[in-house]
Design a protein around this motif. Structure first.
Motif, PDB file in Angstrom:
ATOM      1  N   ARG B 199     -45.118   8.040 -28.325  1.00 12.92           N
ATOM      2  CA  ARG B 199     -46.365   8.917 -28.302  1.00 12.92           C
ATOM      3  C   ARG B 199     -46.435   9.740 -26.950  1.00 12.92           C
ATOM      4  N   LEU B 201     -49.271  11.470 -23.958  1.00 12.43           N
ATOM      5  CA  LEU B 201     -50.209  11.183 -23.231  1.00 12.43           C
ATOM      6  C   LEU B 201     -51.329  12.268 -22.692  1.00 12.43           C
ATOM      7  N   MET B 295     -50.771   3.262 -37.306  1.00 15.77           N
ATOM      8  CA  MET B 295     -51.831   3.515 -36.123  1.00 15.77           C
ATOM      9  C   MET B 295     -51.093   3.428 -34.553  1.00 15.77           C
ATOM     10  N   ILE B 296     -50.293   2.392 -34.382  1.00 14.16           N
ATOM     11  CA  ILE B 296     -49.931   2.617 -33.106  1.00 14.16           C
ATOM     12  C   ILE B 296     -48.441   3.272 -32.953  1.00 14.16           C
ATOM     13  N   THR B 301     -54.428   9.009 -30.631  1.00 12.61           N
ATOM     14  CA  THR B 301     -55.632   8.018 -30.387  1.00 12.61           C
ATOM     15  C   THR B 301     -56.449   8.721 -29.238  1.00 12.61           C
ATOM     16  N   GLU B 303     -59.033   6.934 -26.163  1.00 12.83           N
ATOM     17  CA  GLU B 303     -59.532   5.872 -25.634  1.00 12.83           C
ATOM     18  C   GLU B 303     -60.075   5.797 -24.524  1.00 12.83           C
ATOM     19  N   SER B 329     -58.272   8.695 -22.316  1.00 15.86           N
ATOM     20  CA  SER B 329     -56.932   9.101 -22.621  1.00 15.86           C
ATOM     21  C   SER B 329     -56.590   9.359 -24.026  1.00 15.86           C
ATOM     22  N   ARG B 331     -53.631   9.517 -26.686  1.00 22.82           N
ATOM     23  CA  ARG B 331     -52.107   9.174 -27.242  1.00 22.82           C
ATOM     24  C   ARG B 331     -51.814  10.508 -28.258  1.00 22.82           C
ATOM     25  N   GLY B 400     -46.028   2.765 -29.514  1.00 21.22           N
ATOM     26  CA  GLY B 400     -47.228   3.358 -29.203  1.00 21.22           C
ATOM     27  C   GLY B 400     -47.613   3.987 -27.622  1.00 21.22           C
ATOM     28  N   GLY B 401     -46.571   3.564 -26.663  1.00 18.72           N
ATOM     29  CA  GLY B 401     -46.862   4.131 -25.471  1.00 18.72           C
ATOM     30  C   GLY B 401     -46.436   5.383 -25.196  1.00 18.72           C
ATOM     31  N   ASP B 425     -44.498  -8.605 -26.581  1.00 14.97           N
ATOM     32  CA  ASP B 425     -45.845  -8.097 -26.813  1.00 14.97           C
ATOM     33  C   ASP B 425     -46.714  -8.996 -26.151  1.00 14.97           C
ATOM     34  N   ILE B 429     -48.595  -6.234 -19.716  1.00 20.28           N
ATOM     35  CA  ILE B 429     -48.356  -5.448 -18.771  1.00 20.28           C
ATOM     36  C   ILE B 429     -49.728  -4.717 -18.889  1.00 20.28           C
ATOM     37  N   HIS B 430     -50.061  -4.266 -17.674  1.00 21.94           N
ATOM     38  CA  HIS B 430     -51.359  -3.551 -17.324  1.00 21.94           C
ATOM     39  C   HIS B 430     -52.525  -4.574 -17.276  1.00 21.94           C
TER      40      HIS B 430
END
Lengths: 459, 459
Positions: B199, B201, B295-296, B301, B303, B329, B331, B400-401, B425, B429-430
Motif C-alpha cells: 500500500r 502512504l 482490508m489490510i 484506509t 487512520e 494517514s 494507506r 498492508g504497510g 505479526d 514494531i512501532h
C-alpha cells in the motif's frame, strides 16, 4: 476622617505590598500536579507567616491533599470570614509564555502597569488585596475592625477534593456572619461588581481502549478499531447542529432567565464584539437563540478541555493507538444535578461504544450552580463602598465560572457568601502570560478597606 | 556441497552475529526526532565500519537529513543491490516498555528466544540478516558470490525526505539487476513470503486554531468556538457508517481484486480471529463488505495516528484550547493519486471549518501503492530458495504497510525490487516491547544465503 488615613497608608505602602505579592508569586504552587506538592506547602507556609505578622493566629492545617491555611483574630462587630486560594493553574504550553511564569515582573503596557506571573490574578493577587487592606488598617488603627477568620485553600484549581470534608469537620470554627470571597472580576474590566450567580462544574476524564496495544497502522489499519476515531465521534455527538448539548436529561433544572434579570443584563450594554474580538473571534459559537451574556452567565455548557492519543511528537509515526483520552467539563446552571448528568453522560458514551472498545471514567469534581439572595442589607453596603472607590457604580452580575466554595458556605455553614473581585477580562487566567493589573491590585486593596468600613461601621 | 558449509558457518557464528546486532540496537537512531540526530549518524558509522570489515567499500553519504550508507563490491554474475534502513521508530509510550528500548536483551519466551529492543525487527535485525549471510559466505568462500551494492537508509521511519533526490542524483551508481529489500514479514508468522503488493502512504498533520489564545472555559465556554470539537467533528466525518472513507474522489483508482488473487488469498487460510485476538479485538472494524485480508492488503484506509489539544497532564484544567492537532494517514492502493487525495482531503477539511477557525496543514510524505510483476524467473528462484529453508512453501503476498522504496527502485532506477523479510505479526514494531524472534534472525540469515546461491548459481 480615619478611613482616609487607611487609604493613604495603602497608597504609600503599595510598592512594599507589590514586593510581598511578587514573593508569593515566585512559589510555583500548582496544585493539580503532584510534582509541585512541596511548593504548595511552601505557599501555605508563606501565608501563615504573613498572617502571623499581622497578629492573626494562623496555621497550616493538614488535609489528605494540600493544606488549608486557617487564621483567626478576635474583635468587635460582625464576624467576617475571608476566602481565597493560594494554588495556581499549570503553566503549559510553556513556550507561549514571554517569560518564566514563576519569575514575576512589573511590566509597563499600553493599558498601564501589570503584574505578570502565573497566579497574579488567579488568585494570589486577589487574595493579597484583602490581606494588604487588613495590614494597612492595623498599621493605622492598631487593630483590625472586627473579628476575622482567614480561610485559604490550596486545591481550588484541582477540584477542591478536601474542601467539603474540611468545612464539615470544622464547621463550628468556620461559621461566620458573612464570607467574603475574592476570586471574581470587574464587569467589562471596569465596573466593580458583586457576583451573585455562578455556574456549577462537572469534570470527567475518559479513556477509550480499542486494541490491547499500539499497532502498526500499515498492518492493522482499516481492520482494527481506532479509539481516536471512536472518541472523536463521541465528542462530535455531544452537541447538535444548533449548539444544544445532547446528553439525555441535561437541560432538566435549567431555568429560563427572569424578565427582570434579562432587562438588567441588557442594561449592562455588554460589548460582545469586543469580548470575542479580544480573543480573535467574531461570532458566538454556542446556542444560536441566546445572547452571548446569557450563554456565559445563565446557560450550561459542555467543553473539551483536553484530548490526546497516539503519537503527538515531532514528525510522523504510523501508529494505530490503543488508547484515546479526553478531559470534558460541563458548566451547570439552576438546579441541574451534576451527579445525574455524570451518570447520563457515561451512559451515553457507553451506548456509543463499538464492539471491542472499553471506556474508563475518572471523575474530576462535581458542583451545582449557585445563585445568591442579595436582600441582606450587607450587599447594598458593600455595593456602595465599591461604588465609592471606582468611577462606575457597582453592579450585581452573573459569572460563567464555577466557584463551588460560595455554595458550600451557604449550604454547609449557613454563612452568606459575598463574591467581590477585581480581575479583568484580559488577565489570561488559566492561559500563558497571566497578569493582574496594578490598578486591580491597588484599587482592590482600597476597595476592601472601604468594604470593611462599610460592613463594620468603623473607619 | 559448499552452500552447506556456508549454512554451517551461519549456525556456528550465530552467537557472535547476535552480539553484533545487539551493538547496533544500542544506538537510539530515532530518525523523526531531531534530538537523536547524532545517534542516527552513529548508527550509519557503525554500518560503514561493519561493511568495510567485509571488504565492501562503504561510506556515509550526506543528505539534507540523515546520511545514507552506500557500499560496493565488485564480483561476477548478477549485480544485486540490498536495501534496509538503520533508523527506528520513537519509543513512546515509554512506560509501557518492560525495559529500556535501547538496552537490548535476549529473552526466553514460551514461543522461543527473542531479541527485545526498539528496531530489533524494524529494521536493524532484518538488515543484519543479509549482512551476516554475506559475512558467512565471504568467510567460507573467500569472496562474495556476485557484484553487490548496499544501500542503507536512515530516514525510513520519518517519511524518507532525502530518498528520492538521492536516488535521482546517484541513479547510475545505484542501478542494478535486482534490488533485494528486507523490511517485510513472514505470512502468518510462519510462511516465508515475497511481498508483491504494497500500500502507498499519505501523511497529513493538521492544526485547527479557534480563539487566538487558550481561554478559561468558565469565562468563554459556550460562546467561543472550541477547536477540539471542530477537529473531532472532522475526524468523525472521515468515514461513513459502513466504514467507507468520505474524502471526495478517494476511491478513484482503487481496483477490485482479481478473481485469481482472491482465490489465492482464500487459499492462504488467513486466521483473522487470531490476527485480531492477538491484539485484544474480536471483530474487523473496517468496510463491512470486505474480508480482513482484503482490508489490510488491497483496500485503502484513513487512520488517525495522533491527536492532541488543550490540557493533557495530570488532574484537570478548565481550559478552552486555542489549538487542536491531529496526525492522519491514508494507506493507498492501485493507482490512487496521493497528491490528488491530499488536496481533496484539505478541501474537505476547509469546507467543514466553522467561522473564526483556521486550519494549517503539514505534509508528511506521499507515496503511491506498488504491485510488482513476478514473471521474472528470479522470483521463482528466490521462492524455491525460501521454501528450502522453511517448513512451508513460500508465497507471494500483499502487505498492508507502505514501503515506498520498492516503487522508487522500479520507477527511478528501472530496477526490479524483491521484498523478502522474516518479521512476525507479534513483533510489535512501532509499539512498546518490539522484538525479533531468534528464529527470524537465524533462519533469515540462512534464507539469504540460499537466495544468494539461487540467484547467482553459486554455492
Amino acid at each position: 476622617m480615619s478611613l482616609d488615613a487607611v487609604l493613604a497608608r495603602i497608597d504609600a505602602d503599595l510598592p512594599a505590598a507589590t514586593e510581598r505579592l511578587l514573593d508569593l508569586l515566585r512559589i510555583p504552587s500548582i496544585s493539580t500536579d503532584p510534582a509541585f506538592k512541596a511548593d504548595c506547602d511552601a505557599a501555605a507556609d508563606w501565608l501563615v507567616a504573613d498572617l502571623n505578622a499581622l497578629g492573626i493566629a494562623a496555621e497550616k492545617r493538614t488535609t489528605p491533599g494540600h493544606p488549608m491555611v486557617v487564621g483567626h483574630i478576635e474583635g468587635t462587630g460582625p464576624h467576617l470570614l475571608f476566602y481565597g486560594h493560594y494554588d495556581v493553574q499549570p503553566v503549559d504550553p510553556l513556550d507561549l509564555w514571554d517569560r518564566d511564569p514563576f519569575d514575576p515582573e512589573i511590566q509597563d503596557t499600553p493599558k498601564g502597569k501589570v503584574i505578570r506571573a502565573r497566579g497574579a490574578a488567579d488568585d494570589k493577587g486577589q487574595l493579597m488585596t484583602f490581606v494588604e487592606a487588613c495590614r494597612a488598617w492595623k498599621e493605622v488603627k492598631g487593630e483590625l475592625p472586627c473579628r476575622l477568620t482567614f480561610f485559604l485553600e490550596g486545591e481550588e484549581e484541582s477540584g477542591s477534593p478536601s474542601l467539603v470534608p474540611f468545612m464539615k469537620e470544622n464547621a463550628e470554627e468556620l461559621k461566620s456572619d458573612l464570607a467574603l470571597i475574592c476570586d471574581t472580576g470587574l464587569f467589562e474590566s471596569r465596573v466593580p461588581a458583586i457576583t451573585t450567580m455562578l455556574r456549577g462544574l462537572l469534570g470527567e476524564e475518559l479513556t477509550i481502549t480499542g486494541p490491547s496495544r499500539d499497532l502498526h497502522s500499515g498492518m492493522y489499519g482499516g481492520v482494527a478499531i481506532n479509539p481516536v476515531r471512536v472518541l472523536s465521534k463521541i465528542i462530535a455527538s455531544l452537541h447538535d447542529e444548533t449548539g444544544r448539548i445532547t446528553v439525555p436529561g441535561f437541560y432538566d433544572g435549567v431555568p429560563e432567565l427572569s424578565d427582570e434579570m434579562r432587562a438588567q443584563w441588557q442594561g449592562l450594554a455588554f460589548d460582545h464584539a469586543t469580548f470575542l474580538g479580544d480573543v480573535g473571534l467574531s461570532q458566538p459559537a454556542g446556542e444560536q437563540d441566546r445572547t452571548p451574556l446569557e450563554m456565559i452567565w445563565s446557560r450550561p455548557t459542555c467543553e473539551v478541555n483536553g484530548i490526546w492519543g497516539g503519537y503527538t511528537g515531532a514528525g510522523f509515526k504510523t501508529v494505530l493507538p490503543s488508547k484515546a483520552h479526553a478531559k470534558i467539563s460541563f458548566r451547570l446552571v439552576g438546579t441541574q444535578d451534576p451527579l445525574k448528568i455524570r451518570e447520563s453522560f457515561r451512559e451515553m458514551v457507553r451506548a456509543m461504544l463499538p464492539p471491542d472498545c472499553e471506556v474508563e471514567f475518572k471523575p474530576h469534581g462535581a458542583s451545582q450552580a449557585g445563585a445568591f439572595d442579595t436582600s441582606d442589607p450587607v450587599f447594598e453596603k458593600a455595593r456602595q463602598a465599591l461604588s465609592d472607590e471606582w468611577p462606575d457604580t457597582a453592579a450585581y452580575i452573573g459569572c460563567g465560572g464555577s466557584i463551588p466554595i460560595a455554595g458550600h458556605f451557604a449550604n454547609i455553614l449557613g454563612t452568606t457568601p459575598m463574591l467581590i473581585g477585581f480581575g479583568k477580562d484580559d488577565d489570561q487566567i488559566h492561559s500563558p502570560n497571566e497578569k493582574y493589573d496594578m490598578e486591580s491590585f491597588h484599587k482592590g486593596i482600597r476597595s476592601w478597606a472601604r468594604v470593611l468600613a462599610a460592613l463594620t461601621g468603623k473607619g
